[in-house]
Design an enzyme around this catalytic site. Structure first.
Site, short mmCIF file in Angstrom:
data_model
loop_
_atom_site.label_atom_id
_atom_site.label_comp_id
_atom_site.label_asym_id
_atom_site.label_seq_id
_atom_site.Cartn_x
_atom_site.Cartn_y
_atom_site.Cartn_z
N HIS A 162 0.93 -1.31 0.00
CA HIS A 162 -0.01 0.02 0.13
C HIS A 162 0.83 1.32 -0.29
O HIS A 162 0.34 2.43 0.60
CB HIS A 162 -0.99 0.10 1.28
CG HIS A 162 -2.03 -0.90 0.82
ND1 HIS A 162 -3.15 -0.68 0.17
CD2 HIS A 162 -2.12 -2.21 1.22
CE1 HIS A 162 -4.11 -1.79 0.21
NE2 HIS A 162 -3.31 -2.80 0.77
N THR A 163 2.07 1.34 -0.56
CA THR A 163 2.80 2.20 -0.73
C THR A 163 3.00 2.69 -2.35
O THR A 163 3.19 4.23 -2.48
CB THR A 163 4.33 1.72 -0.43
OG1 THR A 163 4.73 0.78 -1.19
CG2 THR A 163 4.59 1.66 1.13
N SER A 214 -1.22 -11.30 -8.00
CA SER A 214 -1.18 -10.77 -9.12
C SER A 214 -1.57 -11.39 -10.47
O SER A 214 -1.03 -11.19 -11.45
CB SER A 214 0.01 -9.72 -9.66
OG SER A 214 -0.16 -8.75 -8.65
N SER A 239 -4.02 -11.09 -12.17
CA SER A 239 -4.47 -9.92 -12.99
C SER A 239 -3.49 -9.20 -13.89
O SER A 239 -3.68 -9.01 -14.97
CB SER A 239 -5.47 -8.55 -12.29
OG SER A 239 -6.20 -9.28 -11.29
N ASP A 252 2.10 -4.35 -9.33
CA ASP A 252 2.21 -5.50 -9.93
C ASP A 252 2.44 -5.35 -11.46
O ASP A 252 3.25 -6.28 -11.85
CB ASP A 252 0.48 -5.75 -9.85
CG ASP A 252 0.01 -5.80 -8.48
OD1 ASP A 252 0.72 -5.54 -7.56
OD2 ASP A 252 -1.34 -5.46 -8.45
C1 GLA Z 1 -2.78 -4.53 -5.20
C2 GLA Z 1 -2.57 -3.67 -6.12
C3 GLA Z 1 -1.21 -2.85 -5.97
C4 GLA Z 1 -0.80 -2.29 -4.60
C5 GLA Z 1 -1.22 -3.55 -3.48
C6 GLA Z 1 -0.75 -3.33 -1.98
O1 GLA Z 1 -2.01 -5.59 -5.28
O2 GLA Z 1 -2.94 -4.03 -7.22
O3 GLA Z 1 -1.10 -1.84 -6.72
O4 GLA Z 1 -1.47 -1.37 -4.13
O5 GLA Z 1 -2.21 -4.08 -3.56
O6 GLA Z 1 0.52 -3.13 -2.05
#
Ligand code: GLA
Length: 373
Positions: free
Chosen positions: A24-25, A116, A118, A162
């Site tokens: 979440h950065t 990820s 997606s 991601d």
């Molecule tokens: C998901 C989002 C990323 C990122 C993470 C948390 O994976 O797709 O962009 O914000 O959450 O780090």
């Protein structure tokens, strides 16, 4: 028909990722340290000349979708197909000519596990179209195209972590990402040499980023930055500065982001200095505590898995990805794998949780063509 055998088409692959630290950065302009997984999405692509895009998936048999490229903006498509179609649309919207294409997807990245899947779909399609139609786009463009497909076409307001990982990661390395500038650096990540493993445990509780909590966290971070008088929380480097926030919720959210950025820098420094990777364990665990207590994106399953891993001797453990389900990572002695997995399984059974799925993460290659060397 064997599409791979036809000279006009080809097969491309893009990996899922696991984020070692820096959660979440990214949408706060901050730091992340992902690595690519060996699990990929493969995209078999064949050009067409009739202006149609057709997409199918081995994971969704019988759900083939066919749409005119020029009609993608309004196409009433739902579900998984919006990810690949969003990439075709984003190329088209930017003025790249896509004369029509058949896309067949086959993925091994666990879905909804915070790994990820997606981005792996988006990036496999993005590089397939670039190569197939010889489109002049840089890697930075590819990342942006894949990210906009997810933000605008799918409607998930995610950051760039991601897609950057899926495109830019290299085997044997973690990727240090400065999401504020898009700059990256490869960091050697050889756990085997230290007889360590990075264990991924999918808690088998799928998350969904399209729902509201992720977007709410983003808004809270933006509000915190505005009140602190900075463009993005990345610009706050002293965690004591968050005490100035009047709303206790915003204070917690900001404290997570500011402290998490510092943790990424500490881990990168330790790895670059060639220190024993065990020393990053407590930093990973501190990230979990912060995600659980300050950012509040963990779940009972994630906490149970982390606690069980630590009690079974892991050097550090934390939830990964957006949260509200998905996976944890645990830094463990390679020889301790069975013990750690058994402890997690035992506690999950006792709590009547779904069976977890564990595997060792190997730092793998970024997106590439697979039917040519
Ligand atoms: C998901 C989002 C990323 C990122 C993470 C948390 O994976 O797709 O962009 O914000 O959450 O780090």
């Amino acid at each position: 028909m064997d599409v791979a055998a036809m000279s006009a088409g080809g097969i491309w692959a893009a990996p899922g990722r696991v984020n070692i630290i820096g959660e979440h950065t990214d949408y706060n302009g901050g730091y992340c340290l992902p690595m690519a997984l060996p699990q990929v999405v493969r995209c078999t692509a064949m050009p067409r000349t009739d202006g149609l895009v057709r997409v199918g998936s081995q994971q969704h048999p019988g759900e083939r979708v066919e749409v005119a490229v020029a009609g993608l903006a309004e196409a009433p498509v739902k579900g998984w197909a919006r990810y690949p179609l969003g990439v075709v649309y984003e190329y088209h919207r930017r003025g790249h000519r896509i004369p029509g294409v058949d896309l067949e997807l086959d993925g091994s990245v666990p879905i909804g596990a915070g790994l990820s899947s997606s981005a792996a779909i988006e990036c496999s399609v993005a590089i397939a179209l670039r190569d197939l139609f010889e489109l002049s786009v840089s890697d930075a463009d590819l990342i942006d195209i894949a990210n906009k497909a997810e933000n605008d076409y799918v409607g998930a307001p995610t950051g760039t972590l991601d897609q950057t990982a899926s495109i830019r990661c290299r085997a044997g390395h973690a990727l240090f990402l400065d999401a504020g500038t898009g700059e990256t650096a490869q960091v050697p990540f050889d756990l085997a040499a230290a007889r360590l493993s990075l264990l991924i445990v999918d808690t088998n509780t799928p998350h969904a980023l399209v729902d509201g909590e992720y977007a709410r966290r983003r808004r809270e971070c933006e509000a915190a930055a505005a009140e602190l008088g900075v463009a993005r929380l990345r610009d706050v480097t002293d965690v004591r500065a968050v005490a100035a926030l009047t709303d206790p919720v915003l204070r917690r959210r900001a404290r997570h982001v500011v402290s998490e950025n510092a943790r990424v820098l500490a881990v990168v420094e330790a790895l670059r200095d060639g220190r024993d990777p065990r020393t990053i364990g407590p930093i990973l665990t501190a990230a979990h505590t912060s995600l659980r207590d300050d950012f509040m994106v963990s779940t009972a399953q994630l906490d149970t898995a982390v606690d069980a891993a630590l009690d079974a001797g892991a050097h550090g453990a934390r939830m990964v990805g957006g949260g509200f389900g998905g996976s944890i990572i645990a830094l463990i002695d390679a020889a301790a794998k069975d013990r750690v997995v058994t402890e997690i399984e035992t506690r999950f059974r006792a709590a009547f949780f779904a069976d977890p799925r564990a595997f060792v993460a190997i730092p793998s290659a970024g997106a590439h063509r697979v039917d040519q060397t």
